[in-house]
Design a protein around this motif. Structure first.
Motif, mmCIF file in Angstrom:
data_model
loop_
_atom_site.group_PDB
_atom_site.id
_atom_site.type_symbol
_atom_site.label_atom_id
_atom_site.label_comp_id
_atom_site.label_asym_id
_atom_site.label_seq_id
_atom_site.Cartn_x
_atom_site.Cartn_y
_atom_site.Cartn_z
ATOM 1 N N PRO A 52 0.692 -1.172 -0.084
ATOM 2 C CA PRO A 52 -0.116 0.005 -0.043
ATOM 3 C C PRO A 52 0.756 1.062 0.023
ATOM 4 O O PRO A 52 0.334 2.291 -0.279
ATOM 5 C CB PRO A 52 -0.907 0.008 1.430
ATOM 6 C CG PRO A 52 -0.065 -1.176 2.291
ATOM 7 C CD PRO A 52 0.535 -1.956 1.306
ATOM 8 N N GLY A 53 2.145 1.080 0.371
ATOM 9 C CA GLY A 53 2.808 2.279 0.630
ATOM 10 C C GLY A 53 3.274 2.930 -0.792
ATOM 11 O O GLY A 53 4.192 3.821 -1.160
ATOM 12 N N LEU A 54 3.155 1.976 -2.012
ATOM 13 C CA LEU A 54 3.501 2.209 -3.246
ATOM 14 C C LEU A 54 2.455 2.413 -4.094
ATOM 15 O O LEU A 54 2.715 2.490 -5.348
ATOM 16 C CB LEU A 54 4.505 1.115 -3.885
ATOM 17 C CG LEU A 54 5.577 0.510 -2.996
ATOM 18 C CD1 LEU A 54 6.345 -0.560 -3.525
ATOM 19 C CD2 LEU A 54 6.656 1.668 -2.790
ATOM 20 N N SER A 55 1.447 2.762 -3.705
ATOM 21 C CA SER A 55 0.189 3.069 -4.393
ATOM 22 C C SER A 55 0.350 4.042 -5.275
ATOM 23 O O SER A 55 -0.168 4.106 -6.367
ATOM 24 C CB SER A 55 -1.160 3.156 -3.747
ATOM 25 O OG SER A 55 -0.877 4.166 -2.811
ATOM 26 N N THR A 56 1.215 5.287 -5.100
ATOM 27 C CA THR A 56 1.249 6.499 -5.870
ATOM 28 C C THR A 56 2.049 6.121 -7.266
ATOM 29 O O THR A 56 2.000 6.821 -8.127
ATOM 30 C CB THR A 56 1.790 7.561 -5.361
ATOM 31 O OG1 THR A 56 3.106 7.097 -4.302
ATOM 32 C CG2 THR A 56 0.757 8.082 -3.938
ATOM 33 N N LEU A 57 2.598 4.992 -7.160
ATOM 34 C CA LEU A 57 3.521 4.866 -8.266
ATOM 35 C C LEU A 57 3.188 3.661 -9.219
ATOM 36 O O LEU A 57 3.740 3.166 -10.081
ATOM 37 C CB LEU A 57 4.889 4.071 -7.679
ATOM 38 C CG LEU A 57 5.770 4.952 -6.660
ATOM 39 C CD1 LEU A 57 6.900 4.563 -6.438
ATOM 40 C CD2 LEU A 57 5.945 6.201 -7.393
ATOM 41 N N PHE A 110 4.607 1.861 -12.558
ATOM 42 C CA PHE A 110 4.546 0.337 -12.531
ATOM 43 C C PHE A 110 4.118 -0.344 -13.826
ATOM 44 O O PHE A 110 4.670 -1.132 -14.509
ATOM 45 C CB PHE A 110 4.154 -0.527 -11.393
ATOM 46 C CG PHE A 110 4.907 -0.022 -10.137
ATOM 47 C CD1 PHE A 110 4.455 -0.017 -8.878
ATOM 48 C CD2 PHE A 110 6.118 0.471 -10.053
ATOM 49 C CE1 PHE A 110 4.892 0.276 -7.627
ATOM 50 C CE2 PHE A 110 7.074 0.936 -9.110
ATOM 51 C CZ PHE A 110 6.226 0.797 -7.676
ATOM 52 N N GLY A 111 2.636 0.419 -14.293
ATOM 53 C CA GLY A 111 2.225 -0.415 -15.553
ATOM 54 C C GLY A 111 2.791 0.129 -16.639
ATOM 55 O O GLY A 111 3.058 -0.752 -17.309
ATOM 56 N N ARG A 112 3.560 1.398 -16.688
ATOM 57 C CA ARG A 112 4.216 1.565 -17.828
ATOM 58 C C ARG A 112 5.520 0.714 -18.290
ATOM 59 O O ARG A 112 5.772 0.431 -19.414
ATOM 60 C CB ARG A 112 4.516 3.267 -17.775
ATOM 61 C CG ARG A 112 3.572 4.053 -18.003
ATOM 62 C CD ARG A 112 3.954 5.532 -18.122
ATOM 63 N NE ARG A 112 4.848 5.964 -17.364
ATOM 64 C CZ ARG A 112 4.565 6.643 -16.211
ATOM 65 N NH1 ARG A 112 3.114 6.812 -15.989
ATOM 66 N NH2 ARG A 112 5.339 7.133 -15.314
ATOM 67 N N HIS A 113 6.076 0.324 -17.107
ATOM 68 C CA HIS A 113 7.413 -0.336 -17.183
ATOM 69 C C HIS A 113 7.153 -1.832 -16.830
ATOM 70 O O HIS A 113 8.270 -2.552 -16.986
ATOM 71 C CB HIS A 113 8.512 0.436 -16.371
ATOM 72 C CG HIS A 113 8.480 1.697 -16.568
ATOM 73 N ND1 HIS A 113 9.233 2.244 -18.015
ATOM 74 C CD2 HIS A 113 8.234 2.951 -16.438
ATOM 75 C CE1 HIS A 113 9.456 3.260 -18.129
ATOM 76 N NE2 HIS A 113 8.798 3.987 -17.152
#
Length: 612
Positions: free
Chosen positions: A117-122, A126-129
């Motif tokens: 959950p701490g990486l939700s803003t990324l 993550f999807g692009r790469h």
């Protein structure tokens, strides 16, 4: 932190460690000379890290604090062998949970980025790469976050071993050092001396000392002597601070001679790295001598004082000059926090880990409060003669992210230390009052509610207003509410505390002194306190009925309390024989596991209903 996948211990852990160390040594030889460009050094670091960790992508990002963004300054794709493919220089929001985590940890490891959950803003990145797992190492310079090295696994999740995490953290340090080296070399072409020295004291500055410490750390290995750093915080006083600073610098420079490299690292702080390995006793002696030099420099100036912090390289997970100096500074902060300005403290890695864990716990507790994930449980209060439940005490409970109930004492300690206890106490009071207002009538009289008030709450001018608001909003009769506080809460500012208690009693609520017998209050003092009752500490009950001294103490408390018109409750009653022993001492009320553990409000109401 993201939950990690189970991983069997590596059979070739030793060879992995050697391979990691060899790669780091090779990188140091290539990149730390400063003879090549920064871009060349970053490329070598990314290539080496990608090959050693067998990871698909390695990126280096720089923090731009003024804009609150992380911008990619170098990207390497191990699959294609390409550096800085078109579009690599994108930006990420640093003012986010991810950015805050970077500023607090050695690495961020996520076996599955989509479950953290701490990486939700990324998620968009993550999807692009097609990023499935990451191992990110903060890059720090001069004690502050300046960037991050991102190791990204594409396609499928991957767990990261402790050895891989340590290597990644070292890579972050290497990027920090490489960046710092090239920054210094660029500045040298403009004005080398001013860059590495403090203009006011003519001493080397923190950058210079980092270089010295780094040079000392480079050969350090398992059998090499430890490198020491000493941090001095100086109380310069209020008069002519500039003159005092120069005098302290001159005294330290003269006293150290060629024994150590001395630097001014803060406005009111100095640090030094001895040129030889020191045992702890020798380091303490040297730090004590530095404190004495500061004090002698203050003769005739109204007095100067200092504290010293000591750190050793053997406490480092990986060679890091910046971490060595920061550990020494943390130790000096602890020395100052102990309240004496003539102390030396040695950095304790275990204590530091505990502090970091406490910071994480405080943040998690704050989030749980904001998200409504805290609970109130109630422990019954019983009449000893027949076991009838006459009321209950409200207790804060927290089930953490691991679905475990955290100990109430630990939660309260963290809330007290952080100041979070004030809003938490206000919330608990409101919830408990609303619950108690709906409790069923009892044949033995109105059921009472006890709520603990901490020292921090008692210090707040708004406590009386908070209690009045909770009573009004809930409709609870004031006489049914007992506010419990410890003797310690009264000692901080006794006149203010007593005035607050008197105002609370004017509302109609009752006040009890909790954990009586563990503090400094005497029986004689009770008549001077605006209280209505006592809760005797469980320590006097634990050994009953076999301890005649505790029986005598309880009897004396009961006698004095009766003459003072105070109700007495015995805490910690767990066995039937303790019930009779406490009654024999003249105490009529009790609380403890014998009558019931803390339970949710619904279960408490069921208890009330069963006894009618």
């Amino acid at each position: 932190m993201q939950e990690r996948c189970a991983e069997a211990p590596s059979a070739d852990g030793g060879s992995s460690a050697r391979r990691h160390n060899q790669a780091l040594v090779a990188l140091a030889r290539q990149c730390w000379t400063g003879r090549q460009s920064l871009e060349w050094a970053l490329a070598r670091i990314c290539e080496t890290s990608a090959e050693v960790l067998e990871v698909d992508r390695v990126n280096v990002w720089r923090l731009h604090p003024a804009h609150g963004v992380l911008r990619c300054i170098h990207a390497y794709d191990r699959r294609s062998g390409e550096h800085n493919c078109p579009g690599y220089d994108e930006a990420l929001d640093a003012d986010s949970e991810y950015g805050r985590r970077l500023d607090q940890v050695r690495v961020i490891d996520a076996a599955d980025v989509h479950r953290d959950p701490g990486l939700s803003t990324l998620r968009a990145y993550f999807g692009r790469h097609q990023v499935a797992s990451l191992l990110d190492a903060p890059v720090r310079g001069e004690g502050a976050l300046v960037g991050v090295v991102c190791h990204e696994q594409i396609g499928h999740p991957r767990a990261w071993s402790e050895a891989e995490q340590a290597f990644a953290a070292s890579i972050g340090d290497y990027v920090a050092m490489v960046t710092e080296i090239h920054r210094r070399h660029d500045a040298e072409r403009r004005l080398r001396y001013l860059e590495l020295h403090d203009a006011q004291t003519n001493l080397p500055n923190r950058d210079h000392l980092l270089e010295v410490a780094h040079s000392a750390l480079r050969p350090a290995g398992g059998s090499e002597p430890a490198v020491t750093a000493i941090h001095l915080q100086v109380d310069l006083g209020d008069d002519d601070r500039g003159s005092a600073l120069v005098a302290v610098a001159a005294a330290l420079r003269g006293g150290m001679g060629e024994e150590a490299t001395l630097a001014r690292v803060r406005d009111d702080a100095f640090a030094l790295v001895p040129h030889r390995s020191l045992r702890e006793a020798d380091a303490l002696a040297l730090a004590g001598r530095c404190v004495e030099l500061v004090e002698r420099a203050g003769d005739g100036r109204g007095g100067l004082r200092a504290v010293a912090g000591i750190a050793f390289s053997h406490d480092l997970a990986a060679p890091s000059a910046d971490m060595l100096l920061r550990n020494a500074e943390l130790a000096s902060h602890r020395a100052r926090s102990l309240g004496r300005l003539d102390r030396c403290e040695v950095f304790d890695a275990g204590r530091h880990r505990a502090l970091v864990e406490r910071m994480h716990l405080e943040r998690a507790l704050r989030e749980a409060h904001q998200e409504g994930r805290l609970h109130v449980h109630y422990q019954p209060l019983a009449r000893l003669a027949d076991g009838r439940i006459l009321g209950a005490e409200a207790l804060l409970r927290w089930r953490d992210d691991a679905n475990q109930w955290r100990p109430t004492g630990e939660v309260i300690d963290v809330a007290e230390a952080s100041g979070l206890i004030v809003p938490l106490g206000r919330w608990l009071l409101g919830v408990a009052c609303r619950a108690a207002a709906a409790w069923p009538p009892s044949a033995s009289g109105p059921l009472t509610l006890a709520v603990n008030i901490s020292a921090r709450q008692l210090e707040q001018p708004g406590l009386v207003a908070d209690v009045a608001a909770a009573l009004e909003a809930s409709g609870l009769a004031p006489g049914r509410l007992w506010l419990e506080l410890t003797e310690t809460a009264l000692l901080a500012d006794a006149p203010f505390a007593i005035a607050t208690l008197e105002r609370l009693r004017e509302l109609g609520v009752q006040v009890a002194l909790d954990d009586f017998g563990t503090g400094q209050s005497s029986l004689a003092r009770l008549r001077h306190l605006p209280i209505d009752g006592l809760k005797v500490d469980r320590g006097f009950v634990a050994d009953l009925p076999g301890d005649p001294l505790d029986m005598a103490i309880l009897a004396a408390i009961a006698t004095v309390a009766a003459k003072a018109g105070l109700k007495v409750v015995a805490e910690g009653i767990e066995r039937a024989e303790q019930v009779q022993a406490v009654m024999d001492c003249g105490i009529a009320l009790g609380q403890g596991y014998h009558f019931g553990r803390p339970v949710p409000e619904a279960e408490l109401r069921a208890i009330f209903s069963r006894q009618g």
